[in-house]
Design an enzyme around this catalytic site. Structure first.
Site, PDB file in Angstrom:
ATOM      1  N   LYS A  37     -19.223  23.952  13.310  1.00 13.97           N
ATOM      2  CA  LYS A  37     -19.596  24.969  14.597  1.00 13.97           C
ATOM      3  C   LYS A  37     -18.628  25.301  15.607  1.00 13.97           C
ATOM      4  O   LYS A  37     -17.096  24.644  14.922  1.00 13.97           O
ATOM      5  CB  LYS A  37     -20.153  24.009  15.584  1.00 13.97           C
ATOM      6  N   ARG A 136     -28.134  11.321  23.502  1.00 12.49           N
ATOM      7  CA  ARG A 136     -27.886  12.843  23.946  1.00 12.49           C
ATOM      8  C   ARG A 136     -28.343  13.640  23.096  1.00 12.49           C
ATOM      9  O   ARG A 136     -30.257  13.377  23.457  1.00 12.49           O
ATOM     10  CB  ARG A 136     -27.400  12.844  23.932  1.00 12.49           C
ATOM     11  N   TYR A 265       8.193  23.046  36.756  1.00 16.61           N
ATOM     12  CA  TYR A 265       7.521  22.578  38.300  1.00 16.61           C
ATOM     13  C   TYR A 265       7.623  21.466  38.379  1.00 16.61           C
ATOM     14  O   TYR A 265       7.397  20.513  37.710  1.00 16.61           O
ATOM     15  CB  TYR A 265       6.295  22.872  37.693  1.00 16.61           C
ATOM     16  N   MET A 313       2.621  27.993  31.974  1.00 12.80           N
ATOM     17  CA  MET A 313       1.563  28.832  31.248  1.00 12.80           C
ATOM     18  C   MET A 313       1.918  29.107  29.806  1.00 12.80           C
ATOM     19  O   MET A 313       1.421  29.163  29.178  1.00 12.80           O
ATOM     20  CB  MET A 313       1.165  30.212  32.088  1.00 12.80           C
TER      21      MET A 313
HETATM   22  C1  PLP Z   1     -24.634  16.863  15.270  1.00 11.26           C
HETATM   23  C2  PLP Z   1     -22.980  16.866  14.774  1.00 11.26           C
HETATM   24  N1  PLP Z   1     -23.055  16.314  13.549  1.00 11.26           N
HETATM   25  C3  PLP Z   1     -21.520  15.891  12.876  1.00 11.26           C
HETATM   26  C4  PLP Z   1     -20.720  16.576  13.800  1.00 11.26           C
HETATM   27  C5  PLP Z   1     -19.403  16.532  13.121  1.00 11.26           C
HETATM   28  O1  PLP Z   1     -18.284  14.794  13.828  1.00 11.26           O
HETATM   29  P1  PLP Z   1     -17.496  14.147  13.338  1.00 11.26           P
HETATM   30  O2  PLP Z   1     -16.426  15.394  13.569  1.00 11.26           O
HETATM   31  O3  PLP Z   1     -16.953  13.322  13.900  1.00 11.26           O
HETATM   32  O4  PLP Z   1     -17.041  14.765  12.083  1.00 11.26           O
HETATM   33  C6  PLP Z   1     -20.611  16.807  14.987  1.00 11.26           C
HETATM   34  C7  PLP Z   1     -20.005  17.288  15.558  1.00 11.26           C
HETATM   35  O5  PLP Z   1     -19.406  16.826  17.498  1.00 11.26           O
HETATM   36  C8  PLP Z   1     -22.222  16.581  15.441  1.00 11.26           C
HETATM   37  O6  PLP Z   1     -22.573  17.423  16.906  1.00 11.26           O
END
Ligand code: PLP
Length: 381
Positions: A37, A136, A265, A313
């Protein structure tokens, strides 16, 4: 993405190495869902997914249907799991058309999927998301039985496995993780009592994989480990992993400055003695965290040296007094290895008071990426 001269390099042989380490930890029987992802944590969705496919990963996990469609149109054939499931009839049609596996956590989406399945005469395979303590997404683990009974009344949905997420497996104290494991096992046994055959139960993220064998179940879901990062800076006893991403920039000017010269800065740094400083062409717009100001380091000529003053930046200033011969155009590593010295993403995360995930996503998404050592993987696999 900007048009800066800075460069992110993605080493696909490091990805392969990390996947092998994960396989060693979980054993041959346990499946692996590579989490890709968020543009594969900034490493590039399609190139990373293609390499993982070559390496025979069992499935790939993305958050959104749109990412899953990108994978399919990019030629990826490996099973794709949509972690945030579906929320519209169009998305449930996409599940069927692109042969995706959604995660389910409410009855409405299950009904939408069932409708779409009926139209095409197909059973939809899905995971059921259980909240075992993450607080969650998911249904409360205590409601697993009730939910499954209702789900059994909806035709055409097959649950492959229960799916839950660990909130604290990176922490030294294991009490809460043990509770989550127990809750997950309870949910599995309730499902079994209802006669539901589950073959793909999964709970472990990277921290779970590394620290708790009992979280491995049928399938594990590594993300950060694949990319060579740790779940938190200072994570205890990690296996050897290789950083997949490096980030380098270059020196645009070298100056000799007197004792007491204010730098950048807000004048948060004054030179202590006459110093040689290098002005480097990368800043927070290129994904560096401004919180590394006066704390972080860079590698120049293979030597580590400190960042001084505030990160701007598109510019950062480093003290190069101890390094001989630094000149305009020299390469500067913010992340990577040179002449045996390394700055890891966990070093960056520690300096910025964040986690490796954030550092990788922000650097990877803002810079041109170049992929190396792809051939080696193709030949090996
Ligand atoms: C549902 C789910 N599974 C697995 C993972 C993978 O986690 P990690 O990157 O800590 O291995 C994530 C990442 O946030 C996640 O949201």
């Amino acid at each position: 993405m900007n048009a800066s001269p800075n460069k992110v390099t993605i080493d696909l042989s490091a990805l392969k190495y990390n996947l092998l380490k994960i396989r060693e930890l979980v054993g041959k029987e346990t499946r692996i869902m590579g989490i890709v992802k968020s543009d594969a944590y900034g490493h590039g969705l399609i190139p990373i997914a293609r390499e993982l496919e070559k390496l025979h990963i069992d499935s790939l996990g993305v958050d959104y249907i749109s990412e899953a469609i990108k994978l399919r149109t990019g030629g990826v054939k490996t099973p794709v799991v949509v972690l945030l499931g579906i929320s519209t009839p169009q998305e449930s049609k996409n599940v069927v058309d692109y042969k995706l596996t959604p995660v389910i956590f409410d009855l409405d989406s299950a009904r939408m999927l069932s409708e779409e399945g009926k139209k095409s005469g197909k059973t939809i395979t899905a995971y059921l998301k259980i909240d075992t303590g993450m607080g969650r997404l998911g249904i409360d683990f205590q409601e697993t039985g009730l939910f499954l009974k209702q789900l059994m009344g909806i035709k055409g949905i097959k649950i492959e496995g229960l799916f839950s997420h660990l909130s604290s497996a990176d922490q030294q104290d294991n009490t809460f993780t043990k509770t989550q494991i127990k809750n997950f096992k309870d949910a599995i046994s309730v499902s079994c009592k209802l006669g539901i055959e589950l073959t793909m139960n999964n709970l472990a993220n990277s921290a779970g994989i590394m620290r708790y064998k009992e979280t491995h179940f049928d399938l594990v879901r590594p993300g950060i480990m694949l990319y060579g990062g740790l779940p938190c800076p200072g994570f205890a006893d990690p296996p050897p992993l290789r950083g997949v991403m490096t980030f380098c920039s270059s020196v645009v000017q070298v100056r000799e400055v007197e004792h007491g010269t204010p730098i950048s800065y807000g004048r948060t740094f004054y030179t202590d003695g006459s110093r040689k400083i290098a002005i480097i062409s990368a800043g927070y717009a290129d994904g560096l965290s401004r919180s590394m100001s006066n704390k972080g380091q860079v590698l120049i000529h293979g030597q580590k040296t400190r960042i001084i003053g505030r990160i701007c930046m598109n510019l950062t200033i480093a003290d190069v007094t101890p390094i001989k011969g630094v000149k305009r155009g020299d390469r500067v590593f913010f992340l990577g290895m040179e002449k045996g010295n390394t700055i890891t993403v966990d070093d960056m995360a520690r300096w910025a008071d964040t986690i490796s995930y954030e550092a990788l996503c922000s650097i990877g998404s803002r810079n041109k990426r170049e992929y190396i050592n792809e051939k080696e993987i193709s030949q090996d696999s």
